[in-house]
Design a protein around this motif. Structure first.
Motif, mmCIF file in Angstrom:
data_model
loop_
_atom_site.group_PDB
_atom_site.id
_atom_site.type_symbol
_atom_site.label_atom_id
_atom_site.label_comp_id
_atom_site.label_asym_id
_atom_site.label_seq_id
_atom_site.Cartn_x
_atom_site.Cartn_y
_atom_site.Cartn_z
ATOM 1 N N ARG A 99 1.306 2.495 -20.130
ATOM 2 C CA ARG A 99 0.737 2.777 -19.393
ATOM 3 C C ARG A 99 0.124 2.830 -18.152
ATOM 4 O O ARG A 99 -0.981 1.078 -18.083
ATOM 5 N N ASN A 112 5.490 16.918 -14.622
ATOM 6 C CA ASN A 112 4.737 15.986 -16.001
ATOM 7 C C ASN A 112 4.554 16.302 -16.569
ATOM 8 O O ASN A 112 3.122 17.747 -16.808
ATOM 9 N N GLU A 147 1.629 15.848 -18.620
ATOM 10 C CA GLU A 147 0.091 15.774 -18.649
ATOM 11 C C GLU A 147 -0.608 16.683 -17.658
ATOM 12 O O GLU A 147 -1.512 16.987 -18.401
ATOM 13 N N ASP A 148 0.081 17.639 -17.847
ATOM 14 C CA ASP A 148 -0.549 18.152 -16.683
ATOM 15 C C ASP A 148 -0.499 19.592 -17.901
ATOM 16 O O ASP A 148 0.556 19.965 -17.508
ATOM 17 N N GLU A 187 2.601 22.902 -19.961
ATOM 18 C CA GLU A 187 2.323 22.780 -21.840
ATOM 19 C C GLU A 187 3.208 23.483 -22.231
ATOM 20 O O GLU A 187 3.583 23.101 -23.202
ATOM 21 N N GLU A 198 5.605 11.357 -18.470
ATOM 22 C CA GLU A 198 4.752 11.352 -20.194
ATOM 23 C C GLU A 198 5.846 12.117 -20.586
ATOM 24 O O GLU A 198 4.872 13.019 -22.033
ATOM 25 N N ASN A 205 5.419 13.828 -24.865
ATOM 26 C CA ASN A 205 5.074 15.071 -25.434
ATOM 27 C C ASN A 205 5.534 16.334 -25.655
ATOM 28 O O ASN A 205 5.224 17.232 -26.146
ATOM 29 N N THR A 213 -6.499 3.238 -25.286
ATOM 30 C CA THR A 213 -5.836 4.658 -25.243
ATOM 31 C C THR A 213 -4.244 3.950 -26.105
ATOM 32 O O THR A 213 -3.434 4.727 -26.802
#
Length: 333
Positions: A28, A57, A59-60, A64, A92, A95, A195
């Motif tokens: 990371r 991305n 993480e944005d 979601e 990323e 997720n 993390t």
């Protein structure tokens, strides 16, 4: 400050438009997302239109809903441009639920060039390798090399001073923006470490559940204490070593060995520890061109130390190069 990671950027350029999924892995915060942005700029400067580039991305929060693999696939399918190459960047991606299915479906379509990043723990997992076996090239990314750190300072002078800064201030790219503020750098590195331990090691590998199933009481804190107690290891960033062991644990010889090990990985070698009779060779570095043997020592000015480092190399009977690496400015050999 943005540091151009030329080595990794050139690798992406080499694999451009090849029918393989490009997977960029690494610890990371080593710069994977920034690398993809640099590569996208390269594409735009070389005739690729904005409409041909799709970037997500995960993480944005804006994306979601696309963590559902079916929604993600339908979204990307609508973005494909007929008869033109579409460049898809998925950042990323750990997720995304059942992410390998998305990769597998995109791969079989024409004119699709796919680039993916994710944490090491996920992207190296067995389900990814099984689903897209022989369909991907992996680019393993590390934090800044000492050369890159030197270049970031604007000149290649004062190597000794900058080497000390490189070790203490961390090789993670963002740490450069903290400009020698040691307390801030320490807080930043502790955040990365926690993390990695909680998300990548404890959670991903289900360490806590495994130990509990064996009837042993354990929690995440216990696992972190165990990981801190390992006596010898090569760590991806020496600055992180300081926050784990403290600045008083200054094994400078082993630190140099750690730096050399990472540099050999950056240069594309498979690296092993060598053993011949009762002697140990620090590194056996191999690639398609052959083998190189390395001994690493802080200094060999003392004659006994020099002979100790030479002995394992002299015991090897092949004709591959044999090298002693040292911090001495005036080595005897």
């Amino acid at each position: 400050m943005i540091i151009e990671r030329k080595e990794y950027l050139n690798k992406l350029i080499t694999w451009k438009d090849k029918q393989l999924i490009k997977i960029v892995t690494g610890v990371r915060r080593c710069g994977k997302s920034v690398l993809l942005k640099m590569y996208q700029d390269y594409l735009k400067n070389n005739g690729v239109k904005e409409s041909q580039i799709v970037t997500i991305n995960f993480e944005d929060l804006d994306y979601e809903e696309l963590a559902n693999y079916k929604k993600l696939y339908n979204y990307l399918k609508e973005k494909l441009i007929p008869n033109k190459m579409t460049y898809i960047f998925l950042d990323e991606s750990q997720n995304v639920d059942q992410f390998p299915k998305v990769l597998d479906s995109l791969y079989i379509k024409d004119n699709v060039d796919i680039y993916v990043t994710g944490s090491n723990a996920y992207m190296l997992s067995s389900e990814i390798a099984t689903m897209i076996s022989r369909r991907y090239i992996q680019i393993e990314m590390l934090p800044l090399s000492f050369k890159e750190y030197m270049e970031s300072t604007g000149n290649m002078n004062d190597r000794g001073i900058k080497y000390t800064e490189y070790l203490q201030n961390s090789s993670f790219p963002y740490a450069l923006q903290l400009k020698n503020q040691l307390d801030e750098i320490r807080d930043y590195l502790e955040g990365i470490y926690n993390t990695i331990v909680v998300k990548d090691i404890v959670h991903r590998k289900n360490i806590t559940d495994t130990m509990t199933s064996l009837g042993r009481k354990i929690n995440s804190r216990t696992v972190k204490k165990y990981l801190k107690s390992l006596e010898k290891y090569y760590i991806v960033d020496i600055g992180m070593r300081y926050i784990l062991l403290g600045s008083k644990m200054m094994d400078t010889g082993h630190i140099l060995e750690n730096v050399v090990y990472l540099e050999l990985l950056r240069r594309g070698y498979d690296v092993y520890v060598g053993k011949i009779d009762n002697y140990e060779v620090d590194f056996v570095a191999q690639n398609h061109k052959g083998t190189i043997y390395y001994q690493v020592a802080l200094t060999v000015r003392d004659e006994k130390t020099l002979q100790r480092e030479l002995r394992p190399l002299q015991a090897i009977r092949d004709h591959y190069p044999k090298v002693i690496l040292t911090m001495d400015e005036d080595p005897k050999i």
